[in-house]
Write a protein that holds these residues in place. Sequence first.
Motif, mmCIF file in Angstrom:
data_model
loop_
_atom_site.group_PDB
_atom_site.id
_atom_site.type_symbol
_atom_site.label_atom_id
_atom_site.label_comp_id
_atom_site.label_asym_id
_atom_site.label_seq_id
_atom_site.Cartn_x
_atom_site.Cartn_y
_atom_site.Cartn_z
ATOM 1 N N GLU A 1 5.666 -8.203 38.367
ATOM 2 C CA GLU A 1 5.704 -9.615 38.758
ATOM 3 C C GLU A 1 4.979 -10.522 37.775
ATOM 4 O O GLU A 1 5.145 -11.743 37.821
ATOM 5 C CB GLU A 1 5.087 -9.776 40.146
ATOM 6 N N CYS A 2 4.188 -9.953 36.891
ATOM 7 C CA CYS A 2 3.396 -10.757 35.949
ATOM 8 C C CYS A 2 4.279 -11.182 34.777
ATOM 9 O O CYS A 2 4.754 -10.338 34.014
ATOM 10 C CB CYS A 2 2.191 -9.959 35.465
ATOM 11 N N MET A 3 4.449 -12.493 34.638
ATOM 12 C CA MET A 3 5.435 -13.022 33.698
ATOM 13 C C MET A 3 4.857 -13.370 32.327
ATOM 14 O O MET A 3 5.582 -13.448 31.347
ATOM 15 C CB MET A 3 6.109 -14.266 34.293
ATOM 16 N N ASP A 4 3.562 -13.641 32.242
ATOM 17 C CA ASP A 4 2.966 -14.008 30.959
ATOM 18 C C ASP A 4 1.556 -13.430 30.892
ATOM 19 O O ASP A 4 1.081 -12.791 31.829
ATOM 20 C CB ASP A 4 2.945 -15.533 30.778
ATOM 21 N N ILE A 5 0.874 -13.669 29.774
ATOM 22 C CA ILE A 5 -0.425 -13.024 29.578
ATOM 23 C C ILE A 5 -1.469 -13.522 30.579
ATOM 24 O O ILE A 5 -2.364 -12.779 30.979
ATOM 25 C CB ILE A 5 -0.918 -13.211 28.119
ATOM 26 N N PHE A 6 -1.333 -14.782 31.018
ATOM 27 C CA PHE A 6 -2.318 -15.267 31.986
ATOM 28 C C PHE A 6 -2.116 -14.603 33.344
ATOM 29 O O PHE A 6 -3.090 -14.264 34.022
ATOM 30 C CB PHE A 6 -2.244 -16.787 32.120
ATOM 31 N N ASP A 7 -0.876 -14.397 33.744
ATOM 32 C CA ASP A 7 -0.613 -13.606 34.950
ATOM 33 C C ASP A 7 -1.259 -12.227 34.826
ATOM 34 O O ASP A 7 -1.860 -11.722 35.776
ATOM 35 C CB ASP A 7 0.892 -13.430 35.157
ATOM 36 N N CYS A 8 -1.096 -11.640 33.660
ATOM 37 C CA CYS A 8 -1.660 -10.308 33.419
ATOM 38 C C CYS A 8 -3.180 -10.329 33.551
ATOM 39 O O CYS A 8 -3.777 -9.435 34.165
ATOM 40 C CB CYS A 8 -1.265 -9.797 32.036
ATOM 41 N N ILE B 1 -5.064 -12.437 35.296
ATOM 42 C CA ILE B 1 -5.494 -12.633 36.683
ATOM 43 C C ILE B 1 -5.229 -11.379 37.512
ATOM 44 O O ILE B 1 -6.046 -10.987 38.355
ATOM 45 C CB ILE B 1 -4.791 -13.855 37.307
ATOM 46 N N TYR B 2 -4.104 -10.739 37.269
ATOM 47 C CA TYR B 2 -3.805 -9.483 37.957
ATOM 48 C C TYR B 2 -4.890 -8.445 37.668
ATOM 49 O O TYR B 2 -5.360 -7.737 38.571
ATOM 50 C CB TYR B 2 -2.441 -8.974 37.502
ATOM 51 N N ILE B 3 -5.325 -8.375 36.410
ATOM 52 C CA ILE B 3 -6.370 -7.433 36.030
ATOM 53 C C ILE B 3 -7.713 -7.832 36.624
ATOM 54 O O ILE B 3 -8.454 -6.990 37.152
ATOM 55 C CB ILE B 3 -6.454 -7.323 34.491
ATOM 56 N N MET B 4 -8.045 -9.119 36.560
ATOM 57 C CA MET B 4 -9.318 -9.567 37.117
ATOM 58 C C MET B 4 -9.424 -9.215 38.604
ATOM 59 O O MET B 4 -10.490 -8.885 39.108
ATOM 60 C CB MET B 4 -9.456 -11.082 36.949
ATOM 61 N N LYS B 5 -8.312 -9.288 39.276
ATOM 62 C CA LYS B 5 -8.296 -9.036 40.716
ATOM 63 C C LYS B 5 -8.336 -7.546 41.053
ATOM 64 O O LYS B 5 -8.864 -7.159 42.107
ATOM 65 C CB LYS B 5 -7.032 -9.665 41.317
ATOM 66 N N ASN B 6 -7.831 -6.701 40.151
ATOM 67 C CA ASN B 6 -7.621 -5.297 40.514
ATOM 68 C C ASN B 6 -8.221 -4.287 39.538
ATOM 69 O O ASN B 6 -8.032 -3.084 39.714
ATOM 70 C CB ASN B 6 -6.109 -5.012 40.595
ATOM 71 N N MET B 7 -8.963 -4.745 38.547
ATOM 72 C CA MET B 7 -9.372 -3.867 37.448
ATOM 73 C C MET B 7 -10.128 -2.635 37.915
ATOM 74 O O MET B 7 -9.954 -1.542 37.380
ATOM 75 C CB MET B 7 -10.216 -4.661 36.450
ATOM 76 N N ASN B 8 -10.977 -2.785 38.924
ATOM 77 C CA ASN B 8 -11.768 -1.636 39.359
ATOM 78 C C ASN B 8 -10.958 -0.646 40.192
ATOM 79 O O ASN B 8 -11.505 0.334 40.699
ATOM 80 C CB ASN B 8 -13.009 -2.086 40.134
ATOM 81 N N MET B 9 -9.652 -0.884 40.328
ATOM 82 C CA MET B 9 -8.767 0.068 41.006
ATOM 83 C C MET B 9 -7.907 0.867 40.033
ATOM 84 O O MET B 9 -7.275 1.853 40.421
ATOM 85 C CB MET B 9 -7.843 -0.688 41.976
ATOM 86 N N PHE B 10 -7.874 0.446 38.779
ATOM 87 C CA PHE B 10 -6.960 1.071 37.823
ATOM 88 C C PHE B 10 -7.465 2.428 37.344
ATOM 89 O O PHE B 10 -8.662 2.609 37.120
ATOM 90 C CB PHE B 10 -6.762 0.178 36.585
ATOM 91 N N GLU B 11 -6.541 3.345 37.164
ATOM 92 C CA GLU B 11 -6.834 4.578 36.446
ATOM 93 C C GLU B 11 -6.536 4.395 34.963
ATOM 94 O O GLU B 11 -7.192 5.006 34.107
ATOM 95 C CB GLU B 11 -6.017 5.736 37.017
ATOM 96 N N GLN B 12 -5.539 3.589 34.656
ATOM 97 C CA GLN B 12 -5.203 3.228 33.282
ATOM 98 C C GLN B 12 -5.068 1.718 33.220
ATOM 99 O O GLN B 12 -4.611 1.093 34.179
ATOM 100 C CB GLN B 12 -3.892 3.899 32.828
ATOM 101 N N MET B 13 -5.420 1.148 32.075
ATOM 102 C CA MET B 13 -5.330 -0.302 31.931
ATOM 103 C C MET B 13 -3.874 -0.719 31.724
ATOM 104 O O MET B 13 -3.224 -0.258 30.790
ATOM 105 C CB MET B 13 -6.173 -0.770 30.744
ATOM 106 N N PRO B 14 -3.331 -1.584 32.584
ATOM 107 C CA PRO B 14 -1.942 -2.018 32.426
ATOM 108 C C PRO B 14 -1.789 -3.003 31.264
ATOM 109 O O PRO B 14 -2.778 -3.556 30.770
ATOM 110 C CB PRO B 14 -1.645 -2.704 33.764
ATOM 111 N N PHE B 15 -0.555 -3.191 30.858
ATOM 112 C CA PHE B 15 -0.166 -4.185 29.853
ATOM 113 C C PHE B 15 -0.706 -3.880 28.454
ATOM 114 O O PHE B 15 -0.599 -4.722 27.554
ATOM 115 C CB PHE B 15 -0.613 -5.599 30.262
ATOM 116 N N SER B 16 -1.283 -2.701 28.257
ATOM 117 C CA SER B 16 -1.905 -2.393 26.969
ATOM 118 C C SER B 16 -0.891 -2.276 25.838
ATOM 119 O O SER B 16 -1.209 -2.590 24.687
ATOM 120 C CB SER B 16 -2.708 -1.090 27.066
ATOM 121 N N GLU B 17 0.294 -1.847 26.148
ATOM 122 C CA GLU B 17 1.322 -1.730 25.116
ATOM 123 C C GLU B 17 1.823 -3.105 24.684
ATOM 124 O O GLU B 17 2.074 -3.351 23.500
ATOM 125 C CB GLU B 17 2.493 -0.874 25.626
ATOM 126 N N LYS B 18 1.949 -4.002 25.612
ATOM 127 C CA LYS B 18 2.488 -5.328 25.314
ATOM 128 C C LYS B 18 1.435 -6.242 24.700
ATOM 129 O O LYS B 18 1.738 -7.035 23.797
ATOM 130 C CB LYS B 18 3.032 -5.951 26.602
#
Length: 221
Positions: A108-115, A117-134
């Motif tokens: 659902e994240c359309m641009d880097i700012f979406d990414c 905010i999505y990370i800021m909200k959920n970072m401590n739940m991730f096993e791997q960091m999303p969007f790293s390839e892009k």
Amino acid sequence: MADSIKKCIFAAELQYCVHDLIKRKKMARFIDPRVDWAFKRIFGSEDTKECLITFLNGLFEDELVIKDVTFAKTEKLGLRPDDRGVVFDRMRIVYLQLPLFDKHTEAECMDIFDCWIYIMKNMNMFEQMPFSEKYPVFRKLAEIGDLRKLSREELELYDEDIKNMRDIYATRKFDEKRGMEKGMAKEKIATAYRLLSMGLSEAQVSTATELPLEEIQKIRK
């Protein structure tokens, strides 16, 4: 571009943050950027300014382009944890309320700012960091925020900040509850005055308002 950094204050809702911290901390691999110490680790030094620049450029997209930032000593340390803050000579305040961000999946994240905010909200739940390839900046973020790479001293500072946040939240909830109770008590007294003026007995008013009979008798006097 020193003034550019002064245009943004990141504000997450304390209640939402504390509930998540209590629920998620045991399963975390990454630090939670909503915690003061973690936020400064990610955005507050020369070594990590790539994160800040991309975040601000996403925030101010179509308004300005930030190429560099300069860090100055602007923090005011208070006597209590909730007195800490940042002092600016000029600023524009931008409030970001994370609970209102309603994108729940990476797709659902359309641009880097979406990414961001999505990370800021959920970072401590991730096993791997999303969007790293892009976006390579998130590979940098994964390195900065990996709990396994923190020193013992850094972990202690992080845990202390989490404790402080919980304490602040508990104090505010207590004050809110006490304020509500005082408001309800005033309303009951006002109701008691009205019922007495209508001719109801002290016992009836006590039953209706749930105030002690002795207090009703004091009100009548």
